[in-house]
Design a protein around this motif. Structure first.
Motif, PDB file in Angstrom:
ATOM      1  N   GLU A  59       0.861   4.553   5.726  1.00 37.41           N
ATOM      2  CA  GLU A  59       2.270   4.745   5.363  1.00 37.41           C
ATOM      3  C   GLU A  59       3.071   5.281   6.549  1.00 37.41           C
ATOM      4  OE1 GLU A  59       1.997   7.298   1.946  1.00 37.41           O
ATOM      5  OE2 GLU A  59       1.990   5.599   0.553  1.00 37.41           O
ATOM      6  N   ARG A  60       2.503   6.267   7.267  1.00 35.29           N
ATOM      7  CA  ARG A  60       3.200   6.799   8.441  1.00 35.29           C
ATOM      8  C   ARG A  60       3.424   5.703   9.478  1.00 35.29           C
ATOM      9  NH1 ARG A  60      -0.224  11.060   7.428  1.00 35.29           N
ATOM     10  NH2 ARG A  60      -1.710  10.356   8.993  1.00 35.29           N
ATOM     11  N   LYS A  61       2.408   4.896   9.700  1.00 40.19           N
ATOM     12  CA  LYS A  61       2.521   3.817  10.690  1.00 40.19           C
ATOM     13  C   LYS A  61       3.575   2.803  10.259  1.00 40.19           C
ATOM     14  CE  LYS A  61      -0.328   0.455  13.147  1.00 40.19           C
ATOM     15  NZ  LYS A  61      -1.663  -0.113  13.291  1.00 40.19           N
ATOM     16  N   ALA A  62       3.594   2.454   8.972  1.00 43.20           N
ATOM     17  CA  ALA A  62       4.582   1.498   8.464  1.00 43.20           C
ATOM     18  C   ALA A  62       5.989   2.073   8.558  1.00 43.20           C
ATOM     19  CB  ALA A  62       4.251   1.114   7.022  1.00 43.20           C
ATOM     20  N   GLU A  63       6.149   3.361   8.246  1.00 40.76           N
ATOM     21  CA  GLU A  63       7.461   3.995   8.336  1.00 40.76           C
ATOM     22  C   GLU A  63       7.958   4.012   9.781  1.00 40.76           C
ATOM     23  OE1 GLU A  63       6.896   7.795   6.482  1.00 40.76           O
ATOM     24  OE2 GLU A  63       6.831   6.921   4.465  1.00 40.76           O
ATOM     25  N   GLN A  64       7.059   4.272  10.713  1.00 42.99           N
ATOM     26  CA  GLN A  64       7.447   4.269  12.126  1.00 42.99           C
ATOM     27  C   GLN A  64       7.864   2.868  12.563  1.00 42.99           C
ATOM     28  OE1 GLN A  64       3.909   5.896  13.881  1.00 42.99           O
ATOM     29  NE2 GLN A  64       4.538   8.022  13.570  1.00 42.99           N
ATOM     30  N   ALA A  65       7.087   1.862  12.159  1.00 40.76           N
ATOM     31  CA  ALA A  65       7.415   0.479  12.522  1.00 40.76           C
ATOM     32  C   ALA A  65       8.740   0.061  11.899  1.00 40.76           C
ATOM     33  CB  ALA A  65       6.295  -0.462  12.081  1.00 40.76           C
ATOM     34  N   ALA A  66       8.961   0.464  10.651  1.00 35.99           N
ATOM     35  CA  ALA A  66      10.223   0.136   9.983  1.00 35.99           C
ATOM     36  C   ALA A  66      11.389   0.817  10.686  1.00 35.99           C
ATOM     37  CB  ALA A  66      10.161   0.539   8.515  1.00 35.99           C
ATOM     38  N   ALA A  67      11.211   2.063  11.088  1.00 37.97           N
ATOM     39  CA  ALA A  67      12.281   2.782  11.782  1.00 37.97           C
ATOM     40  C   ALA A  67      12.639   2.090  13.094  1.00 37.97           C
ATOM     41  CB  ALA A  67      11.872   4.228  12.032  1.00 37.97           C
ATOM     42  N   VAL A  68      11.652   1.598  13.808  1.00 40.63           N
ATOM     43  CA  VAL A  68      11.903   0.880  15.057  1.00 40.63           C
ATOM     44  C   VAL A  68      12.685  -0.398  14.761  1.00 40.63           C
ATOM     45  CG1 VAL A  68      10.775  -0.431  16.910  1.00 40.63           C
ATOM     46  CG2 VAL A  68       9.945   1.846  16.300  1.00 40.63           C
ATOM     47  N   SER A  69      12.297  -1.102  13.717  1.00 37.20           N
ATOM     48  CA  SER A  69      12.987  -2.341  13.360  1.00 37.20           C
ATOM     49  C   SER A  69      14.418  -2.078  12.900  1.00 37.20           C
ATOM     50  CB  SER A  69      12.221  -3.088  12.260  1.00 37.20           C
ATOM     51  OG  SER A  69      10.964  -3.493  12.743  1.00 37.20           O
ATOM     52  N   VAL A  70      14.612  -1.026  12.121  1.00 43.06           N
ATOM     53  CA  VAL A  70      15.962  -0.676  11.665  1.00 43.06           C
ATOM     54  C   VAL A  70      16.837  -0.339  12.863  1.00 43.06           C
ATOM     55  CG1 VAL A  70      17.300   1.089  10.433  1.00 43.06           C
ATOM     56  CG2 VAL A  70      15.317   0.035   9.335  1.00 43.06           C
ATOM     57  N   GLU A  71      16.304   0.425  13.788  1.00 44.01           N
ATOM     58  CA  GLU A  71      17.083   0.787  14.979  1.00 44.01           C
ATOM     59  C   GLU A  71      17.423  -0.453  15.795  1.00 44.01           C
ATOM     60  OE1 GLU A  71      19.390   2.245  17.746  1.00 44.01           O
ATOM     61  OE2 GLU A  71      18.870   3.267  15.901  1.00 44.01           O
ATOM     62  N   ALA A  72      16.485  -1.384  15.899  1.00 44.15           N
ATOM     63  CA  ALA A  72      16.768  -2.623  16.637  1.00 44.15           C
ATOM     64  C   ALA A  72      17.889  -3.402  15.955  1.00 44.15           C
ATOM     65  CB  ALA A  72      15.504  -3.469  16.736  1.00 44.15           C
ATOM     66  N   GLY A  73      17.841  -3.489  14.638  1.00 41.12           N
ATOM     67  CA  GLY A  73      18.901  -4.174  13.905  1.00 41.12           C
ATOM     68  C   GLY A  73      20.231  -3.464  14.045  1.00 41.12           C
ATOM     69  N   GLY A  95      24.732 -10.650   6.581  1.00 44.87           N
ATOM     70  CA  GLY A  95      24.401 -10.427   5.170  1.00 44.87           C
ATOM     71  C   GLY A  95      24.130  -8.964   4.867  1.00 44.87           C
ATOM     72  N   CYS A  96      24.858  -8.082   5.537  1.00 45.77           N
ATOM     73  CA  CYS A  96      24.648  -6.654   5.295  1.00 45.77           C
ATOM     74  C   CYS A  96      25.857  -6.068   4.575  1.00 45.77           C
ATOM     75  CB  CYS A  96      24.353  -5.911   6.586  1.00 45.77           C
ATOM     76  SG  CYS A  96      25.673  -5.953   7.798  1.00 45.77           S
ATOM     77  N   SER A  97      25.652  -4.966   3.949  1.00 48.63           N
ATOM     78  CA  SER A  97      26.719  -4.295   3.206  1.00 48.63           C
ATOM     79  C   SER A  97      27.550  -3.436   4.146  1.00 48.63           C
ATOM     80  CB  SER A  97      26.122  -3.423   2.109  1.00 48.63           C
ATOM     81  OG  SER A  97      25.436  -2.328   2.689  1.00 48.63           O
ATOM     82  N   ALA A  98      28.690  -2.980   3.631  1.00 49.22           N
ATOM     83  CA  ALA A  98      29.541  -2.078   4.410  1.00 49.22           C
ATOM     84  C   ALA A  98      28.794  -0.782   4.709  1.00 49.22           C
ATOM     85  CB  ALA A  98      30.843  -1.803   3.655  1.00 49.22           C
ATOM     86  N   ALA A  99      28.001  -0.305   3.740  1.00 48.26           N
ATOM     87  CA  ALA A  99      27.230   0.930   3.949  1.00 48.26           C
ATOM     88  C   ALA A  99      26.212   0.737   5.068  1.00 48.26           C
ATOM     89  CB  ALA A  99      26.535   1.343   2.660  1.00 48.26           C
ATOM     90  N   GLU A 100      25.552  -0.409   5.102  1.00 47.27           N
ATOM     91  CA  GLU A 100      24.580  -0.676   6.171  1.00 47.27           C
ATOM     92  C   GLU A 100      25.281  -0.761   7.524  1.00 47.27           C
ATOM     93  OE1 GLU A 100      21.148  -3.254   3.890  1.00 47.27           O
ATOM     94  OE2 GLU A 100      23.089  -4.218   4.260  1.00 47.27           O
ATOM     95  N   LEU A 101      26.474  -1.352   7.522  1.00 43.42           N
ATOM     96  CA  LEU A 101      27.245  -1.456   8.760  1.00 43.42           C
ATOM     97  C   LEU A 101      27.650  -0.063   9.241  1.00 43.42           C
ATOM     98  CD1 LEU A 101      28.329  -3.792  10.544  1.00 43.42           C
ATOM     99  CD2 LEU A 101      30.513  -3.465   9.389  1.00 43.42           C
ATOM    100  N   ARG A 102      28.118   0.790   8.321  1.00 40.22           N
ATOM    101  CA  ARG A 102      28.493   2.160   8.694  1.00 40.22           C
ATOM    102  C   ARG A 102      27.283   2.921   9.230  1.00 40.22           C
ATOM    103  NH1 ARG A 102      31.661   1.648   4.059  1.00 40.22           N
ATOM    104  NH2 ARG A 102      30.083   2.631   2.756  1.00 40.22           N
ATOM    105  N   ARG A 103      26.115   2.753   8.583  1.00 43.00           N
ATOM    106  CA  ARG A 103      24.906   3.441   9.053  1.00 43.00           C
ATOM    107  C   ARG A 103      24.540   2.974  10.457  1.00 43.00           C
ATOM    108  NH1 ARG A 103      20.571   0.912   6.892  1.00 43.00           N
ATOM    109  NH2 ARG A 103      20.540  -0.132   8.868  1.00 43.00           N
ATOM    110  N   ALA A 104      24.673   1.676  10.707  1.00 48.25           N
ATOM    111  CA  ALA A 104      24.334   1.145  12.025  1.00 48.25           C
ATOM    112  C   ALA A 104      25.250   1.727  13.087  1.00 48.25           C
ATOM    113  CB  ALA A 104      24.421  -0.376  12.015  1.00 48.25           C
ATOM    114  N   VAL A 105      26.520   1.814  12.767  1.00 46.84           N
ATOM    115  CA  VAL A 105      27.483   2.354  13.728  1.00 46.84           C
ATOM    116  C   VAL A 105      27.223   3.839  13.950  1.00 46.84           C
ATOM    117  CG1 VAL A 105      29.933   2.867  14.095  1.00 46.84           C
ATOM    118  CG2 VAL A 105      29.230   0.616  13.245  1.00 46.84           C
ATOM    119  N   ALA A 106      26.954   4.562  12.872  1.00 46.32           N
ATOM    120  CA  ALA A 106      26.752   6.003  12.972  1.00 46.32           C
ATOM    121  C   ALA A 106      25.429   6.356  13.644  1.00 46.32           C
ATOM    122  CB  ALA A 106      26.802   6.636  11.580  1.00 46.32           C
TER     123      ALA A 106
END
Length: 124
Positions: A59-73, A95-106
């Motif tokens: 789970e820790r490894k998957a969470e780390q990999a997901a965090a890297v992918s989210v940051e890349a996106g 195909g992302c929401s306004a909330a996802e866009l705000r999170r990416a910017v922030a």
């Protein structure tokens, strides 16, 4: 006749001793079975402990990999905004929401190192 009485008495004592011996053997067998049971139960507990540690590590490894992918996106979203693509178009294309866009910017700065001017405009 005295010897017959002694023989009967001796046989009765022998039977009683044999019965007591058999009872002790049954008790010892029961103890052995109990020991085997608890040994098996301990093994089961160890197996589950190992499983739980391995699951937690996965789970820790998957969470780390997901965090890297989210940051890349998120970085790609910020890059699109830095290129002047309107937030509504970024959301439509990705195909992302306004909330996802705000999170990416922030979550960071635009690729040129300056904060995005589109931060206030992301809800378009």
């Amino acid at each position: 006749m005295g010897s017959t009485t002694r023989m009967v008495s001796a046989r009765e004592r022998a039977r009683a001793a044999a019965a007591a011996f058999r009872e002790r053997e049954r008790s010892l067998e029961a103890v052995a079975v109990a020991v085997e049971f608890f040994t098996a139960a301990d093994h089961i507990a160890r197996v589950f402990e190992v499983r739980d540690r391995e699951v937690a590590a996965a789970e820790r490894k998957a969470e780390q990999a997901a965090a890297v992918s989210v940051e890349a996106g998120d970085a790609l979203v910020r890059q699109m905004l830095a290129l002047g693509v309107p937030p509504a178009e970024v959301r439509a294309r990705l195909g992302c929401s306004a909330a996802e866009l705000r999170r990416a910017v922030a979550s960071g700065t635009v690729t040129d190192g300056a904060p995005s001017a589109a931060v206030e405009d992301v809800s378009e």
